[in-house]
Write a protein that holds these residues in place. Structure first.
Motif, mmCIF file in Angstrom:
data_model
loop_
_atom_site.group_PDB
_atom_site.id
_atom_site.type_symbol
_atom_site.label_atom_id
_atom_site.label_comp_id
_atom_site.label_asym_id
_atom_site.label_seq_id
_atom_site.Cartn_x
_atom_site.Cartn_y
_atom_site.Cartn_z
ATOM 1 N N GLY A 9 0.410 -0.845 -0.001
ATOM 2 C CA GLY A 9 0.298 -0.397 -0.136
ATOM 3 C C GLY A 9 0.850 0.872 0.004
ATOM 4 O O GLY A 9 1.783 1.215 -0.187
ATOM 5 N N GLU A 13 -4.065 4.194 2.531
ATOM 6 C CA GLU A 13 -4.259 3.370 1.169
ATOM 7 C C GLU A 13 -3.366 2.152 1.586
ATOM 8 O O GLU A 13 -2.077 1.309 1.627
ATOM 9 C CB GLU A 13 -4.392 3.525 -0.102
ATOM 10 C CG GLU A 13 -4.605 3.022 -0.742
ATOM 11 C CD GLU A 13 -4.702 3.358 -2.360
ATOM 12 O OE1 GLU A 13 -5.521 3.761 -3.065
ATOM 13 O OE2 GLU A 13 -2.868 3.609 -3.069
ATOM 14 N N LEU A 14 -4.132 0.488 2.071
ATOM 15 C CA LEU A 14 -4.309 0.153 1.580
ATOM 16 C C LEU A 14 -4.404 -1.243 0.163
ATOM 17 O O LEU A 14 -5.107 0.013 -0.605
ATOM 18 C CB LEU A 14 -5.331 -1.135 2.537
ATOM 19 C CG LEU A 14 -5.265 -0.887 3.986
ATOM 20 C CD1 LEU A 14 -6.372 -1.479 5.578
ATOM 21 C CD2 LEU A 14 -3.287 -0.906 4.639
ATOM 22 N N ARG A 15 -3.681 -1.918 -0.409
ATOM 23 C CA ARG A 15 -4.449 -2.702 -1.808
ATOM 24 C C ARG A 15 -4.135 -3.964 -1.446
ATOM 25 O O ARG A 15 -3.628 -4.897 -0.578
ATOM 26 C CB ARG A 15 -2.543 -2.098 -2.341
ATOM 27 C CG ARG A 15 -2.777 -0.808 -2.955
ATOM 28 C CD ARG A 15 -2.875 -0.058 -3.894
ATOM 29 N NE ARG A 15 -2.977 -0.333 -4.495
ATOM 30 C CZ ARG A 15 -3.656 -0.330 -6.406
ATOM 31 N NH1 ARG A 15 -4.334 -0.050 -6.389
ATOM 32 N NH2 ARG A 15 -2.997 -0.785 -7.607
ATOM 33 N N SER A 70 -8.040 -0.658 -3.895
ATOM 34 C CA SER A 70 -7.332 0.154 -3.010
ATOM 35 C C SER A 70 -8.758 0.324 -2.417
ATOM 36 O O SER A 70 -9.990 0.526 -2.272
ATOM 37 C CB SER A 70 -6.977 1.697 -3.578
ATOM 38 O OG SER A 70 -5.879 1.500 -5.112
#
Length: 134
Positions: A9, A13-15, A70
């Motif tokens: 990320g 934000e995490l991915r 995302s």
């Protein structure tokens, strides 16, 4: 949804990489040149993603497509707080570790020809989350 894998990320934000199985129940190939996906968890928007992946799903065939998605860290925090509220008795019904999801999206086709899709289901959180060490 075939699988979900973590991605690196950035900032808040995490991915994740979501792999989707596309099935074609028709008697002719399904050609596409892009994918967009939105995932709602417990009725609230959770993640979105797009991919320029393309291909042709053969007649009465299937294929797997990977779409990077995302997730805002603030969205994750909001979802966690909602789940914790349900676990602690703040919800209208007892929480059993299952989360309902809805995945909607579009396979972009040639010459403005697109196919919409929707998939619903639920996944179960690990029992360890609800166990106390005391």
């Amino acid at each position: 949804m075939v699988s979900v894998e973590p991605l690196e990320g950035e900032g808040f934000e995490l991915r994740m990489l979501v792999k989707l199985r596309i099935q074609n129940p028709n008697d002719s190939p399904l050609d596409f040149n892009g994918v967009s996906v939105a995932m709602d968890v417990q009725g609230k928007r959770f993640a979105t993603g797009v991919s320029d992946a393309g291909g042709s799903v053969p007649r009465f065939g299937e294929m797997v497509v990977a779409v990077p998605m995302s997730i805002s860290a603030f969205r994750v925090a909001g979802h966690v707080m909602g789940i914790v509220g349900q676990i602690m008795g703040g919800g209208t019904s007892e929480y059993h570790g299952k989360l309902a999801y809805t995945m909607t999206g579009k396979l972009a086709g040639p010459a403005f020809y697109s196919r919409q899709f929707k998939s619903t289901g639920e996944f179960t959180l690990p029992a360890k989350i609800f166990q106390s060490d005391s």
